[in-house]
Design a protein around this motif. Structure first.
Motif, PDB file in Angstrom:
ATOM      1  N   TYR A 252       0.836  -1.207   0.000  1.00 43.39           N
ATOM      2  CA  TYR A 252       0.000   0.000   0.000  1.00 43.39           C
ATOM      3  C   TYR A 252       0.867   1.251   0.000  1.00 43.39           C
ATOM      4  CZ  TYR A 252      -2.866   3.786   1.837  1.00 43.39           C
ATOM      5  OH  TYR A 252      -3.477   5.019   2.016  1.00 43.39           O
ATOM      6  N   LEU A 253       1.884   1.269   0.900  1.00 42.62           N
ATOM      7  CA  LEU A 253       2.755   2.451   0.969  1.00 42.62           C
ATOM      8  C   LEU A 253       3.500   2.673  -0.342  1.00 42.62           C
ATOM      9  CD1 LEU A 253       4.254   2.149   4.571  1.00 42.62           C
ATOM     10  CD2 LEU A 253       2.569   3.800   3.760  1.00 42.62           C
ATOM     11  N   PHE A 254       3.956   1.570  -0.970  1.00 37.74           N
ATOM     12  CA  PHE A 254       4.605   1.708  -2.270  1.00 37.74           C
ATOM     13  C   PHE A 254       3.646   2.344  -3.274  1.00 37.74           C
ATOM     14  CE2 PHE A 254       8.120  -0.884  -0.904  1.00 37.74           C
ATOM     15  CZ  PHE A 254       9.138  -0.566  -1.783  1.00 37.74           C
ATOM     16  N   THR A 255       2.443   1.831  -3.315  1.00 39.84           N
ATOM     17  CA  THR A 255       1.461   2.345  -4.285  1.00 39.84           C
ATOM     18  C   THR A 255       1.108   3.804  -4.002  1.00 39.84           C
ATOM     19  OG1 THR A 255       0.521   0.132  -4.497  1.00 39.84           O
ATOM     20  CG2 THR A 255      -0.831   1.959  -5.250  1.00 39.84           C
ATOM     21  N   PHE A 256       0.884   4.077  -2.703  1.00 37.68           N
ATOM     22  CA  PHE A 256       0.465   5.427  -2.320  1.00 37.68           C
ATOM     23  C   PHE A 256       1.541   6.456  -2.625  1.00 37.68           C
ATOM     24  CE2 PHE A 256       0.317   8.845   0.821  1.00 37.68           C
ATOM     25  CZ  PHE A 256      -0.954   9.359   0.593  1.00 37.68           C
ATOM     26  N   TYR A 257       2.778   6.209  -2.185  1.00 38.29           N
ATOM     27  CA  TYR A 257       3.822   7.213  -2.338  1.00 38.29           C
ATOM     28  C   TYR A 257       4.298   7.345  -3.782  1.00 38.29           C
ATOM     29  CZ  TYR A 257       4.148   8.162   2.614  1.00 38.29           C
ATOM     30  OH  TYR A 257       3.852   8.572   3.889  1.00 38.29           O
ATOM     31  N   ILE A 258       4.265   6.247  -4.548  1.00 42.81           N
ATOM     32  CA  ILE A 258       4.605   6.363  -5.965  1.00 42.81           C
ATOM     33  C   ILE A 258       3.572   7.236  -6.677  1.00 42.81           C
ATOM     34  CG2 ILE A 258       4.655   5.068  -8.144  1.00 42.81           C
ATOM     35  CD1 ILE A 258       6.040   2.809  -6.647  1.00 42.81           C
ATOM     36  N   SER A 259       2.304   6.974  -6.382  1.00 42.05           N
ATOM     37  CA  SER A 259       1.238   7.712  -7.064  1.00 42.05           C
ATOM     38  C   SER A 259       1.171   9.169  -6.626  1.00 42.05           C
ATOM     39  CB  SER A 259      -0.114   7.030  -6.807  1.00 42.05           C
ATOM     40  OG  SER A 259      -1.136   7.698  -7.479  1.00 42.05           O
ATOM     41  N   THR A 260       1.197   9.400  -5.295  1.00 41.45           N
ATOM     42  CA  THR A 260       1.088  10.780  -4.796  1.00 41.45           C
ATOM     43  C   THR A 260       2.331  11.592  -5.146  1.00 41.45           C
ATOM     44  OG1 THR A 260       1.921  10.015  -2.647  1.00 41.45           O
ATOM     45  CG2 THR A 260      -0.468  10.188  -2.910  1.00 41.45           C
ATOM     46  N   SER A 261       3.517  10.991  -5.107  1.00 39.52           N
ATOM     47  CA  SER A 261       4.730  11.729  -5.459  1.00 39.52           C
ATOM     48  C   SER A 261       4.716  12.121  -6.931  1.00 39.52           C
ATOM     49  CB  SER A 261       5.974  10.871  -5.151  1.00 39.52           C
ATOM     50  OG  SER A 261       6.071  10.597  -3.783  1.00 39.52           O
ATOM     51  N   TYR A 262       4.268  11.209  -7.791  1.00 44.24           N
ATOM     52  CA  TYR A 262       4.181  11.536  -9.218  1.00 44.24           C
ATOM     53  C   TYR A 262       3.155  12.635  -9.443  1.00 44.24           C
ATOM     54  CZ  TYR A 262       3.447  11.052 -14.224  1.00 44.24           C
ATOM     55  OH  TYR A 262       3.322  11.314 -15.579  1.00 44.24           O
ATOM     56  N   SER A 263       1.994  12.522  -8.753  1.00 45.89           N
ATOM     57  CA  SER A 263       0.945  13.532  -8.914  1.00 45.89           C
ATOM     58  C   SER A 263       1.408  14.878  -8.396  1.00 45.89           C
ATOM     59  CB  SER A 263      -0.321  13.091  -8.171  1.00 45.89           C
ATOM     60  OG  SER A 263      -0.833  11.907  -8.731  1.00 45.89           O
ATOM     61  N   ALA A 264       2.192  14.861  -7.294  1.00 49.73           N
ATOM     62  CA  ALA A 264       2.606  16.121  -6.683  1.00 49.73           C
ATOM     63  C   ALA A 264       3.687  16.818  -7.473  1.00 49.73           C
ATOM     64  CB  ALA A 264       3.096  15.853  -5.270  1.00 49.73           C
ATOM     65  N   PHE A 265       4.607  16.069  -8.084  1.00 48.34           N
ATOM     66  CA  PHE A 265       5.779  16.715  -8.674  1.00 48.34           C
ATOM     67  C   PHE A 265       5.799  16.726 -10.210  1.00 48.34           C
ATOM     68  CE2 PHE A 265       7.313  15.118  -4.500  1.00 48.34           C
ATOM     69  CZ  PHE A 265       7.541  16.346  -3.913  1.00 48.34           C
ATOM     70  N   PHE A 266       5.152  15.775 -10.855  1.00 47.59           N
ATOM     71  CA  PHE A 266       5.327  15.653 -12.308  1.00 47.59           C
ATOM     72  C   PHE A 266       4.024  15.644 -13.125  1.00 47.59           C
ATOM     73  CE2 PHE A 266       8.854  13.260 -10.285  1.00 47.59           C
ATOM     74  CZ  PHE A 266       9.881  14.106 -10.638  1.00 47.59           C
ATOM     75  N   ARG A 267       2.917  15.341 -12.516  1.00 47.01           N
ATOM     76  CA  ARG A 267       1.715  15.135 -13.298  1.00 47.01           C
ATOM     77  C   ARG A 267       0.956  16.444 -13.533  1.00 47.01           C
ATOM     78  NH1 ARG A 267      -3.405  11.287 -11.572  1.00 47.01           N
ATOM     79  NH2 ARG A 267      -4.599  11.555 -13.514  1.00 47.01           N
ATOM     80  N   ASN A 268       0.376  16.535 -14.730  1.00 49.63           N
ATOM     81  CA  ASN A 268      -0.548  17.620 -15.054  1.00 49.63           C
ATOM     82  C   ASN A 268      -1.964  17.096 -14.894  1.00 49.63           C
ATOM     83  OD1 ASN A 268       1.478  19.498 -15.808  1.00 49.63           O
ATOM     84  ND2 ASN A 268       1.679  18.459 -17.806  1.00 49.63           N
ATOM     85  N   PHE A 269      -2.724  17.746 -14.023  1.00 47.83           N
ATOM     86  CA  PHE A 269      -4.060  17.238 -13.720  1.00 47.83           C
ATOM     87  C   PHE A 269      -5.022  17.504 -14.868  1.00 47.83           C
ATOM     88  CE2 PHE A 269      -3.872  17.170  -8.791  1.00 47.83           C
ATOM     89  CZ  PHE A 269      -2.793  16.313  -8.872  1.00 47.83           C
ATOM     90  N   ASP A 270      -5.986  16.604 -15.011  1.00 47.80           N
ATOM     91  CA  ASP A 270      -7.022  16.712 -16.045  1.00 47.80           C
ATOM     92  C   ASP A 270      -8.290  17.250 -15.397  1.00 47.80           C
ATOM     93  OD1 ASP A 270      -8.720  16.496 -18.144  1.00 47.80           O
ATOM     94  OD2 ASP A 270      -8.518  14.306 -18.402  1.00 47.80           O
TER      95      ASP A 270
END
Length: 445
Positions: free
Chosen positions: A171-189
């Motif tokens: 869970y922690l792997f999934t959560f931090y990979i996803s939230t870190s990508y969303s926070a630093f690199f992703r452009n929201f739709d």
């Protein structure tokens, strides 16, 4: 004729001539003769006399020699001092054998005592092994019973915690990979839901598509949090105020990092819905957003749970290791005892072989003592002496043939030859042959 007799019996010529002169008329005083010479003369005279009664018949000589042997045997029996002297070596040997049996008996008793001690040692090691094996099986259930300071049921608790730790870690792997990508690199739709903007199932692959730096950052960032959780466990092991301070700082750093992730994500979500009248996004606005606190607690709280579960698993593993170590120590003692048992069994076999040899020697010694006792109880016939007196008897017999039998020279020689052959046969029968003339012939009367 005297020369012929001398050649046949290989006797001294002077002795034969003396006997031939003495047979018809003996006038020697007994006090001038030794006992042996007197005895020899008696046998010679008996031979001469018996030959005269039987006309020198060699067939009769066979019977007469048997009687001579019986007479000699009875005479030897009456010679007490001589018998004692002849039996002295046998008596000494018997005493030596008896002494040997006493020594063997003592040695046998010592070996049997040693054998019992070795058997007792084997039984003791076997008993210890039974106790050790029972302790090995009972240690996980009752460690305190065996003076082991470990928690009962540590193995079960360890595996339960370990199983729980796996999904929490995923869970922690999934959560931090996803939230870190969303926070630093992703452009929201703008058209996506909030959940889809925060959690992206393809965050890892997208990060690597964006570049190796982005991919490595997103891949490795969960390990930072796991490392922080491991440090929580390490600082918690040693109870000191410095470690408690470090532990508090770790929680604060983790909370701040989660807050940063939540703030970045919430700011991007805020911009999607911002209007011209909306104020710029700031920390006070973030504190009013449910998503902000949801992201923090979805990461931080689970992170704390992971750290506590990990700490619990490590403690139970340590307890489990205590039991395992004690089991290994006992197992090594079991193997050591088995080696001792095998060595003792080999010693036991060697002792049994020695006991067997001692008993065999005792049986042989007792048998020899019985043989010696039979010799001592019987009459020892010195065959060398018998040969001497028997020859005197036959000389007397042949002397009569030579002097008194009126036949031709050739016939007389034939009679003498037959007597000599009879004499030789008799010596063989009583064991007085030339090869063993110094041996003794035993006859139990």
């Amino acid at each position: 004729m005297t020369t012929t007799i001398k050649n046949l019996f290989k006797l001294k010529s002077t002795q034969v001539e003396s006997l031939q002169e003495q047979v018809p008329k003996t006038e020697v005083k007994h006090n001038e003769e030794s006992a042996e010479e007197s005895r020899k003369r008696t046998y010679h005279e008996s031979g001469y006399r018996d030959s005269s009664r039987n006309n020198g018949n060699h067939t009769t000589l066979i019977i007469c020699l048997d009687a001579v042997y019986s007479k000699f045997q009875n005479e030897e029996k009456e010679l007490v001092e001589k018998q004692q002297k002849l039996k002295e070596s046998y008596i000494n040997e018997q005493k030596n054998r008896e002494t040997e049996i006493k020594a063997l008996t003592v040695s046998l008793e010592n070996k049997e005592d040693l054998l019992k001690i070795k058997h007792d040692e084997v039984e003791e090691f076997q008993r210890k092994n039974e106790v050790l094996k029972a302790e090995i099986n009972d240690l996980p259930r009752n460690p305190e019973k065996h003076n082991v300071k470990a928690t009962r049921g540590a193995s079960t608790k360890f595996w339960i915690g370990f199983i729980l730790l796996i999904p929490i870690s995923l869970y922690l792997f999934t959560f931090y990979i996803s939230t870190s990508y969303s926070a630093f690199f992703r452009n929201f739709d703008p058209n996506s839901t909030i959940i889809r903007n925060v959690l992206d199932a393809q965050a890892l692959s997208k990060a690597w598509n964006d570049g190796p730096l982005e991919g490595a950052f997103i891949t490795l960032i969960p390990f930072v949090f796991l490392g922080l959780g491991f440090l929580i466990h390490m600082f918690g092991e040693n109870k000191s105020w410095i470690n408690y301070v470090k532990l508090g700082l770790l929680f604060i750093v983790t909370f701040i990092f989660d807050a940063i992730l939540a703030y970045e994500i919430e700011s991007k979500l805020y911009l999607l819905n911002k209007t011209f009248e909306s104020p710029d996004f700031n920390l006070s606005i973030a504190f009013t957003k449910n998503q902000f606190w949801g992201i923090i607690f979805a990461g931080f709280i689970v992170y704390i749970i992971w750290g506590l579960v990990f700490d619990f698993v490590m403690k139970e593993h340590r307890e489990k290791d205590k039991i395992k170590n004690e089991q290994e120590i006992r197992q090594k003692n079991v193997l050591f005892n088995l080696e001792k048992i095998n060595a003792l069994k080999k010693e036991i076999e060697d002792i049994k072989n020695l006991i067997g040899n001692i008993k065999e020697n005792m049986i042989k010694a007792k048998g020899r003592i019985e043989e010696l006792q039979n010799i001592i109880d019987g009459v020892i016939i010195p065959t060398k002496d018998y040969k001497l007196y028997a020859s005197e008897y036959v000389q007397g017999w042949v002397t009569f043939i030579g002097e008194k039998i009126a036949v031709s020279k050739s016939e007389k020689q034939t009679m003498i030859d037959s007597c000599i052959e009879t004499y030789t046969t008799n010596l063989e029968m009583v064991g007085a042959n030339s090869e063993n003339q110094n041996s003794v012939y035993l006859s139990v009367l």
